[in-house]
Design an enzyme around this catalytic site. Sequence first.
Site, PDB file in Angstrom:
ATOM      1  N   ALA A   1      24.741  20.155  53.597  1.00 22.64           N
ATOM      2  CA  ALA A   1      23.799  19.460  54.475  1.00 22.64           C
ATOM      3  C   ALA A   1      24.605  18.910  55.645  1.00 22.64           C
ATOM      4  O   ALA A   1      25.829  18.738  55.541  1.00 22.64           O
ATOM      5  CB  ALA A   1      23.119  18.336  53.713  1.00 22.64           C
TER       6      ALA A   1
ATOM      7  N   GLY B   1      24.903  21.401  49.880  1.00 16.76           N
ATOM      8  CA  GLY B   1      23.586  22.039  50.043  1.00 16.76           C
ATOM      9  C   GLY B   1      23.675  23.549  50.163  1.00 16.76           C
ATOM     10  O   GLY B   1      22.704  24.253  49.882  1.00 16.76           O
TER      11      GLY B   1
ATOM     12  N   GLU C   1      23.821  24.704  46.684  1.00 20.43           N
ATOM     13  CA  GLU C   1      22.471  24.468  46.142  1.00 20.43           C
ATOM     14  C   GLU C   1      21.482  25.523  46.643  1.00 20.43           C
ATOM     15  O   GLU C   1      20.617  25.987  45.897  1.00 20.43           O
ATOM     16  CB  GLU C   1      22.012  23.054  46.511  1.00 20.43           C
ATOM     17  CG  GLU C   1      22.800  21.985  45.763  1.00 20.43           C
ATOM     18  CD  GLU C   1      22.509  20.581  46.251  1.00 20.43           C
ATOM     19  OE1 GLU C   1      22.742  20.302  47.452  1.00 20.43           O
ATOM     20  OE2 GLU C   1      22.055  19.751  45.449  1.00 20.43           O
TER      21      GLU C   1
ATOM     22  N   GLU D   1      30.078  16.447  47.233  1.00 21.70           N
ATOM     23  CA  GLU D   1      29.389  15.234  47.698  1.00 21.70           C
ATOM     24  C   GLU D   1      30.112  13.947  47.301  1.00 21.70           C
ATOM     25  O   GLU D   1      30.054  12.947  48.011  1.00 21.70           O
ATOM     26  CB  GLU D   1      27.943  15.196  47.149  1.00 21.70           C
ATOM     27  CG  GLU D   1      27.004  16.205  47.787  1.00 21.70           C
ATOM     28  CD  GLU D   1      27.005  17.576  47.119  1.00 21.70           C
ATOM     29  OE1 GLU D   1      27.908  17.855  46.301  1.00 21.70           O
ATOM     30  OE2 GLU D   1      26.102  18.366  47.424  1.00 21.70           O
TER      31      GLU D   1
HETATM   32  N1  COA Z   1      27.971  18.905  58.208  1.00 19.83           N
HETATM   33  C1  COA Z   1      28.168  18.813  59.532  1.00 19.83           C
HETATM   34  N2  COA Z   1      29.146  19.453  60.182  1.00 19.83           N
HETATM   35  C2  COA Z   1      29.971  20.234  59.446  1.00 19.83           C
HETATM   36  C3  COA Z   1      29.835  20.377  58.065  1.00 19.83           C
HETATM   37  C4  COA Z   1      28.768  19.675  57.441  1.00 19.83           C
HETATM   38  N3  COA Z   1      28.527  19.774  56.127  1.00 19.83           N
HETATM   39  N4  COA Z   1      30.804  21.207  57.606  1.00 19.83           N
HETATM   40  C5  COA Z   1      31.512  21.568  58.683  1.00 19.83           C
HETATM   41  N5  COA Z   1      31.019  20.981  59.798  1.00 19.83           N
HETATM   42  C6  COA Z   1      31.501  21.122  61.189  1.00 19.83           C
HETATM   43  C7  COA Z   1      32.769  20.320  61.434  1.00 19.83           C
HETATM   44  O1  COA Z   1      32.458  18.975  61.687  1.00 19.83           O
HETATM   45  C8  COA Z   1      33.312  21.062  62.623  1.00 19.83           C
HETATM   46  O2  COA Z   1      32.581  20.662  63.766  1.00 19.83           O
HETATM   47  P1  COA Z   1      33.350  20.322  65.153  1.00 19.83           P
HETATM   48  O3  COA Z   1      34.071  21.595  65.531  1.00 19.83           O
HETATM   49  O4  COA Z   1      32.253  19.970  66.093  1.00 19.83           O
HETATM   50  O5  COA Z   1      34.293  19.213  64.841  1.00 19.83           O
HETATM   51  C9  COA Z   1      32.953  22.502  62.341  1.00 19.83           C
HETATM   52  O6  COA Z   1      31.876  22.467  61.422  1.00 19.83           O
HETATM   53  C10 COA Z   1      34.078  23.300  61.722  1.00 19.83           C
HETATM   54  O7  COA Z   1      34.504  22.627  60.551  1.00 19.83           O
HETATM   55  P2  COA Z   1      36.029  22.228  60.262  1.00 19.83           P
HETATM   56  O8  COA Z   1      36.024  21.087  59.301  1.00 19.83           O
HETATM   57  O9  COA Z   1      36.758  22.045  61.537  1.00 19.83           O
HETATM   58  O10 COA Z   1      36.554  23.558  59.564  1.00 19.83           O
HETATM   59  P3  COA Z   1      37.753  23.677  58.517  1.00 19.83           P
HETATM   60  O11 COA Z   1      38.020  25.139  58.367  1.00 19.83           O
HETATM   61  O12 COA Z   1      38.878  22.814  58.905  1.00 19.83           O
HETATM   62  O13 COA Z   1      37.170  23.108  57.131  1.00 19.83           O
HETATM   63  C11 COA Z   1      35.500  22.845  55.403  1.00 19.83           C
HETATM   64  C12 COA Z   1      36.103  23.760  56.475  1.00 19.83           C
HETATM   65  C13 COA Z   1      34.257  23.528  54.856  1.00 19.83           C
HETATM   66  C14 COA Z   1      36.520  22.618  54.282  1.00 19.83           C
HETATM   67  C15 COA Z   1      35.130  21.480  56.044  1.00 19.83           C
HETATM   68  O14 COA Z   1      34.367  21.734  57.212  1.00 19.83           O
HETATM   69  C16 COA Z   1      34.335  20.573  55.163  1.00 19.83           C
HETATM   70  O15 COA Z   1      34.865  19.992  54.234  1.00 19.83           O
HETATM   71  N6  COA Z   1      33.002  20.456  55.418  1.00 19.83           N
HETATM   72  C17 COA Z   1      32.155  19.548  54.695  1.00 19.83           C
HETATM   73  C18 COA Z   1      31.784  20.095  53.363  1.00 19.83           C
HETATM   74  C19 COA Z   1      30.908  19.115  52.609  1.00 19.83           C
HETATM   75  O16 COA Z   1      31.320  18.025  52.279  1.00 19.83           O
HETATM   76  N7  COA Z   1      29.666  19.533  52.318  1.00 19.83           N
HETATM   77  C20 COA Z   1      28.743  18.745  51.599  1.00 19.83           C
HETATM   78  C21 COA Z   1      27.962  17.890  52.497  1.00 19.83           C
HETATM   79  S1  COA Z   1      26.805  16.910  51.588  1.00 19.83           S
END
Ligand code: COA
Length: 261
Positions: free
Chosen positions: A67, A112, A115, A135
């Site tokens: 999400a 999500g 999910e 989460e």
């Molecule tokens: N919600 C909003 N934005 C998200 C996102 C999310 N769940 N997951 C990734 N993004 C965005 C990042 O903020 C970034 O945006 P920006 O370029 O404007 O800063 C972009 O997507 C790329 O992500 P980034 O974190 O730079 O890539 P990465 O390769 O370094 O890491 C992940 C990848 C998936 C490990 C990392 O993005 C992450 O941990 N995301 C969240 C996962 C999460 O907690 N999901 C559950 C949410 S309830």
Amino acid sequence: MAESTNVHSENKGGILFITIQRESKLNALNFATLDEIKTIFDEVNDNREIKGVIITGAGEKAFVAGADISEIAELSEVNARKFAENGQEIFQMIESCHKPVIAVVNGFALGGGCELAMACHMRIATANAKFGQPEVNLGIIPGYGGTQRLTILIGRGKANELMMTGDMISAEEAKTLGLVNHVASNKEDALQKAEDILGKIMDKAPLAIGMIVDCVNSVYTNDENGYLIEANSFARCVKSDDFAEGTSAFLEKRKPDFKGE
Ligand code: COA
């Protein structure tokens, strides 16, 4: 299907390809994206041109990375409940869809995203896919049905481990756990595998496919007697034209031509 901003949908030969396309945000599900998914699924059951659905994420890096955290960060307690209920309702629409729905998981399927994949009837992962419910890292729990579906799919112990640690697992590990049906080397092969499976299903009687969905889902619903639903569904199948066609075709040694009636 109407074009929308965050989700592209296109019917190719009876398969509706749904692509979540917020690639710069790793296809994170914001409210608008979820609404667009709902609008698409509102139509799927009644649209006879659609025989099966594939859901995937744009690009190679992510299916859906969860999400949208920037929206979750702003939620009040009341809105958080609505947020979870809304997501649960949309994912239940997918799970109860009478057309087969396959997730092609091309990269991160987190929160999500995991999910969403679990709400689909089957999952095909690319070798680089990563699954997780991270989460807890944000101080919350899965809210779109993850605590339930993950436990159903992989069992209590492993589900607890994944949700409590927030760890990610590989596509191969997800396959070993029963979270995914198949692993393909890349997105193209994963899409092909999903199309091959849907191709087989599309040759079968559509009413029977829909009833398999209902019967399987009833296993996980406390207030329904699955055996009763199975017996009733079996009887409804026997009443259908497709049953007459299927049995005649077998006896006449020809391929059946099912009409979904
Ligand atoms: N919600 C909003 N934005 C998200 C996102 C999310 N769940 N997951 C990734 N993004 C965005 C990042 O903020 C970034 O945006 P920006 O370029 O404007 O800063 C972009 O997507 C790329 O992500 P980034 O974190 O730079 O890539 P990465 O390769 O370094 O890491 C992940 C990848 C998936 C490990 C990392 O993005 C992450 O941990 N995301 C969240 C996962 C999460 O907690 N999901 C559950 C949410 S309830």
